[in-house]
Design a protein around this motif. Structure first.
Motif, short mmCIF file in Angstrom:
data_model
loop_
_atom_site.label_atom_id
_atom_site.label_comp_id
_atom_site.label_asym_id
_atom_site.label_seq_id
_atom_site.Cartn_x
_atom_site.Cartn_y
_atom_site.Cartn_z
N CYS A 197 35.53 43.99 41.37
CA CYS A 197 35.11 45.06 42.28
C CYS A 197 36.19 46.09 42.52
O CYS A 197 35.94 47.11 43.18
CB CYS A 197 34.73 44.46 43.63
N GLN A 198 37.41 45.82 42.07
CA GLN A 198 38.57 46.52 42.61
C GLN A 198 38.72 47.97 42.16
O GLN A 198 39.24 48.79 42.91
CB GLN A 198 39.85 45.73 42.33
N CYS A 200 32.80 42.82 47.83
CA CYS A 200 33.73 42.00 47.05
C CYS A 200 33.29 40.55 47.18
O CYS A 200 33.37 39.96 48.25
CB CYS A 200 35.16 42.16 47.57
N ARG A 201 32.85 39.98 46.07
CA ARG A 201 32.35 38.60 46.12
C ARG A 201 33.49 37.61 46.33
O ARG A 201 33.26 36.47 46.72
CB ARG A 201 31.59 38.26 44.83
N CYS A 202 34.73 38.04 46.07
CA CYS A 202 35.88 37.16 46.30
C CYS A 202 36.36 37.23 47.74
O CYS A 202 37.26 36.48 48.12
CB CYS A 202 37.03 37.53 45.37
N GLN A 228 41.53 39.61 43.52
CA GLN A 228 41.40 38.21 43.08
C GLN A 228 40.83 38.27 41.67
O GLN A 228 41.58 38.45 40.72
CB GLN A 228 40.58 37.43 44.09
N CYS A 229 39.51 38.18 41.48
CA CYS A 229 39.00 38.29 40.10
C CYS A 229 39.17 39.71 39.57
O CYS A 229 39.26 39.92 38.37
CB CYS A 229 37.55 37.85 40.01
N GLY A 230 39.18 40.69 40.48
CA GLY A 230 39.42 42.08 40.10
C GLY A 230 38.18 42.90 39.80
O GLY A 230 38.27 44.13 39.69
#
Ligand code: FES
Ligand code: FES
Length: 149
Positions: free
Chosen positions: A100-101, A131-133, A96-98
């Protein structure tokens, strides 16, 4: 001055030996795919491989990384081909926001190297990245997809 081997290349790093490896990677070497989240080994955003093992680089001293093979997200693809985990991430629209990815992908790549067919419990026990998303379900699906390649 420390000599680091990152993604198969040698870098001379002018930093104190007690500098967290994360900052040497980002600030001295300029590889910014590895992210800072918490700084206390809790979130996993800073995960890299050190001699093939997933490690949280915010909590590894520069002195402990000298002489080791370090791989960052920038070095995961080989010969221009994305790693199977990266391919599964794209196919399953994981990010999503990326933020943590990259750490998540590095943790998963290490998991699949050691355990090619992880169960959901193996995943829950091993992939403790935050992952906050809230992409956890997509992460799990993509791990199983990558495991079946
Ligand atoms: S920044 Fe290293 S675990 Fe969070
Ligand atoms: S995708 Fe946004 S924090 Fe994980």
């Amino acid at each position: 001055m420390a000599s680091l081997t990152i993604n198969g290349k040698t870098f001379e790093v002018d930093a104190d030996m007690d500098t967290p490896l994360l900052w040497a990677i980002r600030e001295n070497v300029g590889l910014t795919g590895t992210k800072y989240g918490c700084g206390i080994a809790q979130c996993g955003a800073c995960t890299v491989h050190i001699d093939g093992t997933a490690m949280r680089s915010c909590s590894v001293l520069l002195s402990d990384a000298v002489g080791k093979q370090i791989t960052t997200i920038e070095g995961l693809a080989t010969n221009g081909a994305l790693h199977k985990v990266q391919q599964a991430w794209v196919a399953n629209d994981v990010p999503q926001c990326g933020y943590c990815q990259s750490g998540m992908i590095m943790a998963v790549a290490a998991l699949l190297k050691d355990n090619p067919k992880p169960t959901d419990k193996d995943i829950d026990d091993t992939i403790t990245n935050i992952c906050r998303c809230g992409t956890f379900q997509q992460v799990r699906e993509a791990i199983h997809a990558a495991a079946n390649v």
